[in-house]
Design an enzyme around this catalytic site. Structure first.
Site, PDB file in Angstrom:
ATOM      1  N   LYS A  53      14.561   2.920  -4.233  1.00 43.92           N
ATOM      2  CA  LYS A  53      14.163   3.323  -2.988  1.00 43.92           C
ATOM      3  C   LYS A  53      12.950   2.917  -2.631  1.00 43.92           C
ATOM      4  O   LYS A  53      12.274   2.199  -3.188  1.00 43.92           O
ATOM      5  CB  LYS A  53      13.835   5.011  -3.191  1.00 43.92           C
ATOM      6  N   ARG A 147      11.096  21.790  -5.962  1.00 41.87           N
ATOM      7  CA  ARG A 147      11.053  20.882  -4.655  1.00 41.87           C
ATOM      8  C   ARG A 147      12.445  21.102  -4.120  1.00 41.87           C
ATOM      9  O   ARG A 147      12.898  21.624  -3.186  1.00 41.87           O
ATOM     10  CB  ARG A 147      10.494  19.618  -5.296  1.00 41.87           C
ATOM     11  N   HIS A 175      14.746  17.176 -12.514  1.00 40.55           N
ATOM     12  CA  HIS A 175      13.684  16.278 -12.403  1.00 40.55           C
ATOM     13  C   HIS A 175      12.437  16.911 -13.036  1.00 40.55           C
ATOM     14  O   HIS A 175      12.083  18.011 -12.855  1.00 40.55           O
ATOM     15  CB  HIS A 175      13.173  16.011 -10.857  1.00 40.55           C
ATOM     16  N   ARG A 233      16.720   7.577 -15.004  1.00 42.68           N
ATOM     17  CA  ARG A 233      16.357   6.971 -13.624  1.00 42.68           C
ATOM     18  C   ARG A 233      15.115   6.337 -13.779  1.00 42.68           C
ATOM     19  O   ARG A 233      14.115   6.809 -13.031  1.00 42.68           O
ATOM     20  CB  ARG A 233      16.476   8.161 -12.594  1.00 42.68           C
ATOM     21  N   TYR A 279     -16.746  -4.218  10.152  1.00 39.66           N
ATOM     22  CA  TYR A 279     -16.800  -3.170  10.697  1.00 39.66           C
ATOM     23  C   TYR A 279     -17.862  -2.219  10.041  1.00 39.66           C
ATOM     24  O   TYR A 279     -17.823  -2.272   8.895  1.00 39.66           O
ATOM     25  CB  TYR A 279     -15.578  -2.325  10.628  1.00 39.66           C
ATOM     26  N   CYS A 326      -9.788  -4.682   6.985  1.00 38.05           N
ATOM     27  CA  CYS A 326      -9.487  -4.513   8.296  1.00 38.05           C
ATOM     28  C   CYS A 326      -7.903  -4.164   8.229  1.00 38.05           C
ATOM     29  O   CYS A 326      -7.481  -4.452   7.259  1.00 38.05           O
ATOM     30  CB  CYS A 326      -9.749  -5.682   9.320  1.00 38.05           C
ATOM     31  N   ASP A 328      -5.610  -6.250   9.373  1.00 33.26           N
ATOM     32  CA  ASP A 328      -4.916  -7.391   9.076  1.00 33.26           C
ATOM     33  C   ASP A 328      -5.690  -8.588   8.250  1.00 33.26           C
ATOM     34  O   ASP A 328      -5.144  -9.578   8.132  1.00 33.26           O
ATOM     35  CB  ASP A 328      -4.666  -7.957  10.653  1.00 33.26           C
TER      36      ASP A 328
END
Ligand SMILES: *Cc1c(COP(=O)(O)O)cnc(C)c1O
Length: 387
Positions: A53, A147, A175, A233, A279, A326, A328
């Site tokens: 996943k 869940r 689970h 799993r 920043y 930042c 990027d």
């Protein structure tokens, strides 16, 4: 003119790694090693259901699944319908289980792509049955995580699902929610989850119903290794990582990290004593410093929490992150690495020379676990597979 453009374009296509500003290196031989290691822990009759996943935890779902197919893995699990369809479109073979909820109006897609759907509660089973298409399902049992799943106390509901003529029940699972813990109360709780699940399985057996079962994810495999299940799993340990480094484990095999994360020095500058960087002016030079700008940031998945905290490897030496990460880009201090030059590789996760930065360390420093760190590595990063 045309040919030059064309050649340039081909060149670009052929050498994405040279062109990539930042990239993940995916070591498929490490993946094979981890598969073998995990199989060595599990009983012979228990098969790996590979959890791929979230883009195979950021590693690239298709190259990872294709390689797992080559290694003989025939069972996969994903979180969503779209993830399952992606694997099928790429001709991944074997069973693909969707662990999350898929609404019953998606039944045609489930059927069309031969995906196995988790039954997340009794109502869900009814709706999937009413869709009127033949579907493979695994029944999720809620043994305490609360869940998804049906409580083992609702035995008649569970029994009823086995009699639904459009649903072919090819598995049943639960689970564990505290399998990573060595706290006595967590161990008691986990053993209770396992016991309740197997009691349910036995009750079904008494009714003549035999169904393959699975319980353990990575930490279930490590801490509760001998369970008589048809599948296990593993997710994070398949990728050669522990979730973090704080747990006492019954088994702690040496695993080989599959992913390493790299960037390339874009630009180098001198900073005078007293000048600030980035920043918010959070970092000031206390002497003349030499800094490198790396074209990778939090949009690529390198956590902003590592501002003024993390470090990277350049020429086998540590270069600390200075200033805020930042979106990027980020800045590292290379004063002690005089040979560093634009274009040189920086390793954010992985080995360089004698030094190594493990994903576990980066995750802990960022206040999270490797599962989150890796699965959030962004789509802008190239993924380069090596064997
Ligand atoms: C994600 C997931 C796993 C894999 O978990 P790891 O801790 O990464 O091994 C296993 N089972 C289910 C139901 C999951 O959602």
């Amino acid at each position: 003119m045309d040919t030059i453009t064309k050649n340039k374009k081909e060149n670009f296509i052929k050498t994405p790694i040279q062109m990539a500003r930042s990239y993940c290196r995916i070591d498929l031989s490490a993946l094979a090693f981890n598969v073998k290691t995990i199989q060595g822990i599990l009983p012979d009759s228990c098969r790996i259901m590979a959890i791929v996943k979230a883009n195979a935890y950021g590693h690239g779902d298709l190259p990872v699944s294709e390689h797992l197919n080559k290694l003989g893995i025939r069972d996969f699990a994903v979180a969503t319908l779209e993830e399952g369809i992606r694997l099928r479109e790429a001709k991944i073979h074997g069973n693909i289980l969707i662990l999350g909820h898929t609404p019953s109006f998606c039944a045609p897609a489930l059927s069309r792509w031969h995906l196995t759907q988790t039954v997340t509660d009794y109502q869900h089973a009814r709706e999937l049955q009413d869709a009127g298409l033949p579907l493979d399902v695994h029944i999720k049992i809620d043994t305490g995580m609360h869940r998804l799943g049906i409580s083992p106390d609702h035995f008649d509901d569970i029994l009823d699902i086995f009699s639904m003529d459009h649903l072919r029940v090819t598995g049943m699972f639960t689970h564990l929610c505290a399998a990573d813990s060595s706290q006595p109360d967590d161990i008691v709780f986990t053993r209770g989850q396992i016991r309740n699940f197997f009691t349910l399985e036995q009750k079904l057996e008494h009714r003549g119903i035999h169904v393959p079962v699975h319980i353990q994810s990575s930490y279930g495999i490590l801490n509760y290794p001998g369970l008589p299940c048809e599948f296990a799993r593993p997710g994070i340990i398949l990728y050669g990582c522990y979730s973090d480094t704080s747990k006492d484990l019954l088994r702690q095999p040496a695993l080989r990290p599959v992913l390493s994360l790299h960037s390339r020095i874009a630009s180098i500058r001198q900073i005078h004593s007293g000048e600030c960087v980035g920043y918010g002016r959070t970092w000031h030079a206390d002497s003349q410093r030499r800094l490198a700008v790396l074209p990778i940031g939090y949009a690529d998945g390198y956590p902003r929490a590592l501002s003024n905290k993390g470090s990277v490897l350049i020429h086998g030496q540590k270069a600390p992150v200075v200033g805020r990460i930042c979106m990027d880009q980020m800045t590292v201090d290379i004063t002690d690495i005089p040979q560093a030059a634009p274009g040189d590789i920086a390793t954010l996760i992985g080995k360089d020379g004698q030094e190594e930065i493990r994903a576990e360390e980066v995750a802990v420093l960022a206040g999270t676990i490797t599962n989150e760190l890796l699965s959030r590595l962004g789509s802008r990063l190239h993924r380069v597979t090596v064997f």
